[in-house]
Design an enzyme around this catalytic site. Structure first.
Site, PDB file in Angstrom:
ATOM      1  N   LEU A   1       1.588   4.942   1.277  1.00 53.06           N
ATOM      2  CA  LEU A   1       1.284   5.816   2.411  1.00 53.06           C
ATOM      3  C   LEU A   1       1.946   7.168   2.167  1.00 53.06           C
ATOM      4  O   LEU A   1       3.120   7.228   1.788  1.00 53.06           O
ATOM      5  CB  LEU A   1       1.802   5.219   3.725  1.00 53.06           C
TER       6      LEU A   1
ATOM      7  N   GLU B   1       0.835  -1.194   0.000  1.00 53.15           N
ATOM      8  CA  GLU B   1       0.000   0.000   0.000  1.00 53.15           C
ATOM      9  C   GLU B   1       0.878   1.255   0.000  1.00 53.15           C
ATOM     10  O   GLU B   1       1.975   1.270   0.566  1.00 53.15           O
ATOM     11  CB  GLU B   1      -0.927   0.024   1.213  1.00 53.15           C
TER      12      GLU B   1
ATOM     13  N   ASP C   1      16.021  -3.514  11.376  1.00 56.85           N
ATOM     14  CA  ASP C   1      16.883  -2.570  10.657  1.00 56.85           C
ATOM     15  C   ASP C   1      16.357  -1.154  10.885  1.00 56.85           C
ATOM     16  O   ASP C   1      16.132  -0.392   9.947  1.00 56.85           O
ATOM     17  CB  ASP C   1      16.907  -2.914   9.163  1.00 56.85           C
TER      18      ASP C   1
END
Length: 309
Positions: free
Chosen positions: A91, A89, A217
């Site tokens: 954003l 998706e 990370d």
């Protein structure tokens, strides 16, 4: 590209939206469709599919905890000319600023999620008439992950281990040293690690470590915010010690004091925290050395020398 996305996403309209990005490893581009906007990460390396499948599994695991926002992954797609793509998706993210404290709280919740599952299991087992195996709680009692993940483009060894010190020493540090041995045969790194291994158990004396789901990370380039709250992305997840998460966060900046204060209100520092943090940063310096070359050699050897004092 557009035709491939139309076919793989079963949409009729695909057009570049103008949002692009990327880093040292992969490049990204957003595409508008009649079903909404998707963000597509591309990498042309032969191991790109494995890398993106690990990232997709990491995002799914984080989302499943309902603690901190992460982009919802959609699909990993092989590219005909080689490499792969990860569709997720889109954003509208901006740099982390107002949501720093909230990210600290939510990251702590992510790290505490598995421990809270264990506490729920313990509470259920104490209820008279509650048989074993009836709970839907999926507590993870080991260190590792169910798929390979990549911190950068090099795959991590995520084989399950019951002991954290064994997992981290063998499957994080020793693995990086082995990679260096193949590429450069650095004798000093090998000798320093041989000495440091003997002292590793002392760093964890008296510390209880419950497996925590980690982003893996979490540097400043992998966090952002929306109006509704913070976002973390580009994970290399596994179940490990929560302190490991803060190592790379402190190496390259991007996190305010409000982030750390909010985090440590929920997860206070244990004795020996600062020295263990150096030990966890060692992995990231070695990993950068293996990715980007000898510019990180001095920092890697310096940490090992300081831990041996």
């Amino acid at each position: 590209m557009e035709e491939l996305l139309r076919r793989e996403l079963s949409v009729s309209r695909v057009s570049v939206s103008g949002h692009s990005g990327g880093g040292c490893i992969s490049q990204g581009q957003s595409y508008d469709t009649e079903r909404g906007t998707y963000y597509v990460k591309c990498n042309h390396k032969s191991e790109a599919r494995r890398m993106f499948e690990g990232e997709m599994a990491s995002l799914e695991a984080i989302i499943h905890t309902h603690t901190v926002r992460a982009p919802t992954p959609v699909k990993v797609i092989e590219q005909p000319a080689g490499g792969a793509m990860l569709v997720m998706e889109h954003l509208d993210m901006r740099s982390l600023n107002r949501q720093s404290a909230k990210l600290g709280e939510q990251l702590a919740d992510l790290h505490l999620h598995n421990q809270r599952l264990r506490e729920k299991l313990d509470a259920e087992s104490s209820i008279v008439g509650k048989g074993s195996g009836q709970s839907m709680v999926s507590y993870v009692d080991r260190f590792g992950f169910h798929v390979a993940t990549c911190c950068g483009y090099l795959p991590l060894v995520n084989d399950w281990q019951e002991d954290w010190v064994t997992f981290y020493s063998r499957q994080r540090i020793q693995h990086q040293i082995d990679l260096l041995e193949k590429s450069s045969g650095d004798r000093e790194a090998r000798e320093l690690w041989a000495q440091l291994q003997l002292r590793v158990p002392q760093l964890f004396s008296g510390v209880e470590i419950v497996p925590s789901l980690l982003h893996g990370d979490l540097w400043g380039g992998n966090v952002a915010e929306l109006d509704s709250g913070p976002v973390i992305f580009d994970p290399a997840s596994f179940y490990g010690h929560s302190e490991f998460e803060l190592a790379i966060a402190g190496m390259f900046g991007g996190f305010s004091s409000t982030f750390y204060s909010a985090y440590h209100q929920k997860i206070p520092k244990s004795p020996g925290f600062e020295k263990r943090l150096k030990f966890y940063q060692l992995f990231h310096y070695l990993n950068h050395w293996n990715h980007f070359g000898g510019g990180y050699r001095g920092s890697s050897l310096g940490i090992m020398r300081s831990l041996l004092k």
